[in-house]
Design a protein around this motif. Structure first.
Motif, PDB file in Angstrom:
ATOM      1  N   SER A 276       0.873  -1.088   0.122  1.00 49.72           N
ATOM      2  CA  SER A 276       0.133  -0.096  -0.039  1.00 49.72           C
ATOM      3  C   SER A 276       0.809   1.303   0.008  1.00 49.72           C
ATOM      4  O   SER A 276       1.947   1.342   0.647  1.00 49.72           O
ATOM      5  N   PRO A 277       0.527   2.176  -0.824  1.00 45.88           N
ATOM      6  CA  PRO A 277       1.172   3.615  -0.642  1.00 45.88           C
ATOM      7  C   PRO A 277       1.478   4.135   0.740  1.00 45.88           C
ATOM      8  O   PRO A 277       2.588   4.786   0.707  1.00 45.88           O
ATOM      9  N   ALA A 278       0.457   3.956   1.582  1.00 43.72           N
ATOM     10  CA  ALA A 278       0.455   4.542   2.958  1.00 43.72           C
ATOM     11  C   ALA A 278       1.759   3.905   3.561  1.00 43.72           C
ATOM     12  O   ALA A 278       2.530   4.341   4.155  1.00 43.72           O
ATOM     13  N   ASP A 279       1.853   2.534   3.434  1.00 39.69           N
ATOM     14  CA  ASP A 279       2.941   1.859   4.138  1.00 39.69           C
ATOM     15  C   ASP A 279       4.351   2.240   3.586  1.00 39.69           C
ATOM     16  O   ASP A 279       5.083   2.277   4.186  1.00 39.69           O
ATOM     17  N   ILE A 280       4.185   2.299   2.178  1.00 38.45           N
ATOM     18  CA  ILE A 280       5.839   2.484   1.558  1.00 38.45           C
ATOM     19  C   ILE A 280       6.012   3.932   1.869  1.00 38.45           C
ATOM     20  O   ILE A 280       7.089   4.120   2.364  1.00 38.45           O
ATOM     21  N   GLU A 281       4.909   4.861   1.997  1.00 38.86           N
ATOM     22  CA  GLU A 281       5.676   6.156   2.438  1.00 38.86           C
ATOM     23  C   GLU A 281       5.852   6.372   3.625  1.00 38.86           C
ATOM     24  O   GLU A 281       6.825   7.088   4.184  1.00 38.86           O
TER      25      GLU A 281
ATOM     26  N   ALA B 156      15.149  -0.361  -7.771  1.00 38.30           N
ATOM     27  CA  ALA B 156      14.937   0.968  -8.413  1.00 38.30           C
ATOM     28  C   ALA B 156      15.484   2.256  -7.578  1.00 38.30           C
ATOM     29  O   ALA B 156      15.236   1.944  -6.420  1.00 38.30           O
ATOM     30  N   THR B 157      15.884   3.205  -8.238  1.00 37.13           N
ATOM     31  CA  THR B 157      16.275   4.465  -7.621  1.00 37.13           C
ATOM     32  C   THR B 157      15.529   5.576  -8.169  1.00 37.13           C
ATOM     33  O   THR B 157      15.514   5.485  -9.359  1.00 37.13           O
TER      34      THR B 157
ATOM     35  N   GLU C 295       9.261  15.527   2.247  1.00 38.07           N
ATOM     36  CA  GLU C 295       8.385  15.949   1.169  1.00 38.07           C
ATOM     37  C   GLU C 295       9.065  15.559  -0.422  1.00 38.07           C
ATOM     38  O   GLU C 295       8.588  14.738  -1.157  1.00 38.07           O
ATOM     39  N   VAL C 296      10.463  15.788  -0.264  1.00 42.29           N
ATOM     40  CA  VAL C 296      11.037  15.336  -1.643  1.00 42.29           C
ATOM     41  C   VAL C 296      11.092  13.809  -1.597  1.00 42.29           C
ATOM     42  O   VAL C 296      11.024  13.124  -2.702  1.00 42.29           O
ATOM     43  N   SER C 297      11.177  13.299  -0.639  1.00 41.32           N
ATOM     44  CA  SER C 297      11.485  11.690  -0.564  1.00 41.32           C
ATOM     45  C   SER C 297      10.350  11.019  -0.904  1.00 41.32           C
ATOM     46  O   SER C 297      10.259   9.892  -1.722  1.00 41.32           O
ATOM     47  N   VAL C 298       9.007  11.341  -0.388  1.00 46.06           N
ATOM     48  CA  VAL C 298       7.812  10.850  -0.725  1.00 46.06           C
ATOM     49  C   VAL C 298       7.530  11.174  -2.198  1.00 46.06           C
ATOM     50  O   VAL C 298       7.006  10.299  -2.787  1.00 46.06           O
TER      51      VAL C 298
ATOM     52  N   SER D  26       6.751   8.316  -7.704  1.00 43.22           N
ATOM     53  CA  SER D  26       7.173   8.251  -9.250  1.00 43.22           C
ATOM     54  C   SER D  26       7.029   6.898  -9.838  1.00 43.22           C
ATOM     55  O   SER D  26       7.135   6.591 -10.777  1.00 43.22           O
ATOM     56  N   VAL D  27       7.282   5.824  -8.750  1.00 41.78           N
ATOM     57  CA  VAL D  27       7.289   4.379  -8.880  1.00 41.78           C
ATOM     58  C   VAL D  27       5.962   3.872  -9.008  1.00 41.78           C
ATOM     59  O   VAL D  27       5.748   2.549  -9.494  1.00 41.78           O
ATOM     60  N   TYR D  28       4.844   4.583  -8.564  1.00 41.93           N
ATOM     61  CA  TYR D  28       3.670   4.100  -8.315  1.00 41.93           C
ATOM     62  C   TYR D  28       2.943   3.578  -9.841  1.00 41.93           C
ATOM     63  O   TYR D  28       3.308   4.672 -10.685  1.00 41.93           O
TER      64      TYR D  28
END
Length: 363
Positions: A259-264, A300-301, A318-321, A326-328
């Motif tokens: 899930s995006p929430a867990d990844i972020e 992936a980086t 903010e930049v990291s998230v 961008s990989v979603y």
């Protein structure tokens, strides 16, 4: 190695450093196969004792595989604060002999002892004295390689491990390199070694037989380096106080994240860790890199270089998230995430960069 114009370089490499510290501090671990790390499902071996290595256990090996190879393996959680303290203790010993110290990691360093502070006439005797002092003060053993350049000193330190030392003189250098498999050359990884093999390059002698043009054609900018080391040439000097180029943090999860929430959340946790280091050392970088590793171990980086250094904790998050978004959508679960800051410069507290990125809630 007594010629006045020949540099005297020592490469000191602590023996199974993390694991040896654990065995030193817990007598019950001595003589047993020990892995520093976690035995969890997604655990990875950070270091292995020599007893564990006889079973094929190596650093960076998944814990599950290590346990299959050595069922009696004892896992000990890492204590990095202890390893850093011991490393500082060892570096103070180095400083008793020379100011020319180039640390490579917590457990190894190059020393230029051409004009050592103790006035010891030979590099071999200097290395012996350093190793004896390390053992007397820390109870740990170290191996040493001694030669006239860094490349050969690094190779030599592996030649008598553990708790030994080996000298490669200028007279010995060419023959030593000629007989050595290129896969054992420091800086030649498995992929490059395999490519060399397909080109008929298996030993140092094979490498020396190739022209500079040939090596540049097949290996690009690295061709000149391979041409030089095949002849025992390495003019790099021992560089004390090398500037830190980056600071990063990464973690492997016990279960894949989808899930995006867990990844972020994982990315933000890594950004928090990196920011704590940046703030403590007052070093702030312009480039932010996010790393992910999928369940099938593909990586992936994503990176972004800003106009000025990242100046606030919130900005780094903010930049990291934004980068990880961008990989979603992710095609499969993610087992690892990491954040790194590089391109260090001075903090510019008054000048904030308009990132033109969507604001991220980090509550």
């Amino acid at each position: 190695m007594g010629q006045a114009n020949v540099r005297k370089i020592i490469h000191i490499d602590m023996d199974a450093f993390y694991a040896s510290v654990e065995q030193r501090d817990d007598p019950g671990l001595r003589g047993r196969p020990v892995a520093v790390g976690h035995a969890a499902k997604r655990g990875v071996v950070a270091a292995a004792s020599y007893e564990a290595r006889t079973f094929g256990v190596r650093s960076a090996m998944p814990s599950a595989i290590a346990l299959r190879q050595c069922p009696d393996l004892v896992f000990v959680p890492p204590r990095f604060e202890v390893y850093r303290a011991v490393s500082e203790q060892i570096r103070r010993i180095f400083a008793d002999y020379t100011p020319l110290i180039e640390p490579l990691s917590l457990d190894e360093a190059y020393l230029d002892v051409s004009e050592n502070l103790r006035g010891i006439p030979t590099a071999s005797a200097t290395a012996k004295a350093i190793r004896a002092q390390i053992f007397a003060e820390t109870g740990l053993t170290a191996s040493a390689g001694i030669s006239y350049n860094k490349f050969l000193a690094k190779l030599a330190s592996d030649h008598r491990k553990p708790n030994g030392q080996f000298v490669i003189t200028p007279e010995m250098g060419p023959a030593f390199i000629a007989e050595l498999p290129v896969a054992k050359f420091h800086g030649v990884g498995p992929v490059t070694a395999e490519k060399m093999k397909t080109l008929g390059i298996n030993t140092g002698a094979d490498l020396r037989d190739k022209s500079l043009a040939f090596l540049q054609q097949h290996f690009g900018k690295s061709g000149a380096w391979y041409f030089a080391i095949a002849r025992g040439d390495d003019d790099r000097r021992v560089m004390p106080n090398r500037p830190r180029k980056s600071s990063g943090s990464e973690t492997t999860f016990s279960e894949d994240l989808t899930s995006p929430a867990d990844i972020e959340a994982g990315i933000i946790a890594m950004a928090d860790d990196v920011w704590a280091w940046c703030e403590k050392h007052q070093m702030f970088g312009q480039t932010v890199t996010v790393k992910i590793k999928y369940a099938d171990f593909r990586q992936a980086t994503r990176s972004r270089t800003l106009r000025v250094p990242v100046c606030t904790h919130q900005e780094l998050k903010e930049v990291s998230v934004a980068l990880v978004r961008s990989v979603y959508p992710v095609a499969m679960g993610i087992r690892l995430v990491g954040v790194t800051v590089s391109s260090f410069g001075k903090k510019m507290a008054e000048e904030q960069l308009d990132l033109e990125l969507p604001k991220v809630s980090t509550a």
